[in-house]
Write an enzyme that holds these catalytic residues in place. Structure first.
Site, PDB file in Angstrom:
ATOM      1  CG  HIS A 132      -2.062   0.929   1.172  1.00  0.00           C
ATOM      2  ND1 HIS A 132      -2.377   1.672   0.047  1.00  0.00           N
ATOM      3  CD2 HIS A 132      -2.988   1.267   2.108  1.00  0.00           C
ATOM      4  CE1 HIS A 132      -3.435   2.413   0.309  1.00  0.00           C
ATOM      5  NE2 HIS A 132      -3.823   2.196   1.540  1.00  0.00           N
ATOM      6  CB  CYS A 260      -3.371   2.971   6.960  1.00  0.00           C
ATOM      7  SG  CYS A 260      -4.045   1.318   7.217  1.00  0.00           S
ATOM      8  NE  ARG A 288      -3.636   7.324   0.797  1.00  0.00           N
ATOM      9  CZ  ARG A 288      -4.473   6.288   0.678  1.00  0.00           C
ATOM     10  NH1 ARG A 288      -4.987   5.745   1.756  1.00  0.00           N
ATOM     11  NH2 ARG A 288      -4.743   5.761  -0.504  1.00  0.00           N
TER      12      ARG A 288
HETATM   13  N1  NVA Z   1      -4.337  -3.847   5.594  1.00  0.00           N
HETATM   14  C1  NVA Z   1      -5.578  -3.185   5.288  1.00  0.00           C
HETATM   15  C2  NVA Z   1      -5.326  -1.771   4.866  1.00  0.00           C
HETATM   16  C3  NVA Z   1      -6.570  -0.989   4.568  1.00  0.00           C
HETATM   17  C4  NVA Z   1      -6.296   0.409   4.106  1.00  0.00           C
HETATM   18  C5  NVA Z   1      -6.322  -3.952   4.211  1.00  0.00           C
HETATM   19  O1  NVA Z   1      -5.672  -4.390   3.249  1.00  0.00           O
HETATM   20  O2  NVA Z   1      -7.529  -4.128   4.334  1.00  0.00           O
HETATM   21  N1   CP Z   2      -6.174   3.867   4.354  1.00  0.00           N
HETATM   22  C1   CP Z   2      -6.917   3.552   3.290  1.00  0.00           C
HETATM   23  O1   CP Z   2      -6.405   3.182   2.228  1.00  0.00           O
HETATM   24  O2   CP Z   2      -8.252   3.729   3.484  1.00  0.00           O
HETATM   25  P1   CP Z   2      -9.424   3.278   2.503  1.00  0.00           P
HETATM   26  O3   CP Z   2      -9.497   1.773   2.523  1.00  0.00           O
HETATM   27  O4   CP Z   2     -10.660   3.912   3.082  1.00  0.00           O
HETATM   28  O5   CP Z   2      -9.150   3.785   1.118  1.00  0.00           O
END
Ligand code: NVA
Ligand code: CP
Length: 304
Positions: A132, A260, A288
């Site tokens: 990410h 996050c 972001r």
């Molecule tokens: N590790 C989490 C991050 C969400 C922004 C996911 O992949 O769901």
């Molecule tokens: N942190 C993040 O990526 O959030 P969302 O899943 O809401 O986009």
């Protein structure tokens, strides 16, 4: 035609490019707050492919592209041929022939690699099962604003060795900090990533030991998107891995904590820390927007 510059992981930009991008993000944030006209990309179109849910990513990319003078187009597998089995490679050729830049949130990291390999325009990773990187831009911007350069700092990752953890490992390399990862057995990050970054990253099972003397503590949900069915079982494995006041008391006195989002209060982070008046988590989320505007600008310039 030369292949476009993509942003699939933090390693696609050099440390110098990443530093410049963060400074630009901070200036774009200032300009945005001062109501300055940032519409340098009139007529440019961002295609946004979402195969997983999102709040921050969708809103920040869409609002950001409009603020840059362009347009953002939301594409979901439910109403495109991607959801009916049209090959990723074919979709990439077609979509990239019509838009100027593409952002993808999907499952397997190989999907975004295959899309990028067949795209004539820049592709941004807006989260895969493995990485990410956009969130790391926002986190590193937040650190820079609050505390200055990241080099030489100590960071503790508390929780799952997931996509965010992998991106923190890449960040340790690109921003030159030490990372200690505290996760239960069986939830480690990828072994090859650990092996490649042995000089900067190590595992410490005990979260209270891991947090000791750190400048930044970071966590994320215990079950990521796509792992919903494991939530109950994971809650048992991760029960001792909460970022809370007791854990932060082990970190340096001016240490920050980040998440996050979305957060599960009472699981990976305590109610008190989430709702603290002085948390930087909301600033981290807002960043972001600014970091990705700087990213879009850098990628469009590199490909023009
Ligand atoms: N590790 C989490 C991050 C969400 C922004 C996911 O992949 O769901
Ligand atoms: N942190 C993040 O990526 O959030 P969302 O899943 O809401 O986009």
């Amino acid at each position: 035609m030369a292949s476009p510059k993509h942003f699939l992981t933090l390693l696609d930009f050099s440390p110098a490019e990443l530093s410049a991008l963060l400074l630009r993000a901070i200036d774009m944030k200032r300009a945005h707050r001062a109501n300055e006209d940032q519409r340098a990309f009139g007529g440019k179109v961002l295609g946004m492919i979402f195969e997983k849910s999102s709040t921050r990513t969708r809103v920040s990319f869409e609002a950001g592209m409009v603020q840059l003078g362009g347009h953002a187009m939301f594409l979901s597998p439910n109403d495109t041929q991607l959801g009916r089995g049209e090959p990723v490679e074919d979709s990439a050729r077609v979509i990239s022939s019509m838009v100027d830049i593409v952002m993808i949130r999907t499952f397997g990291h190989d999907i975004i690699k295959r899309f990028a390999a067949n795209s004539s325009v820049p592709v941004i990773n807006a989260l895969t099962d493995d990485y990410h990187p956009c969130q790391l831009l926002a986190d590193m911007q937040t650190w820079l604003e609050q505390r200055g350069p990241m080099a030489g700092k100590r960071v503790a990752w508390i929780g799952d060795g997931n996509n965010m953890c992998h991106s923190y490992i890449n960040a340790a390399r690109q921003f030159d900090f030490q990372l200690v990862i505290s996760c239960p057995k069986g939830f480690e990050p990828k072994a090859e990533l650990l092996a490649e970054n042995r000089d900067r990253v190590h595992i410490e099972r005990d979260p209270m030991v891991a947090a000791a003397g750190t400048d930044l503590v970071v966590t994320d949900v215990w079950a990521s998107m796509g792992q919903e069915e494991e939530q109950r079982e994971r809650m048992q494995h991760f029960a001792n891995y909460q970022v809370n006041e007791a854990l932060m008391a082990r970190a340096n006195s001016d240490a920050l904590y980040m998440h996050c989002l979305p957060a599960h209060r009472g699981e990976e982070i305590s109610h008190e820390l989430m709702d603290a008046d002085d948390t930087v988590i909301w600033e981290e989320a807002e960043n972001r927007l600014h970091a990705q505007k700087a990213l879009i600008e850098a990628l469009l310039h590199a490909s023009s």
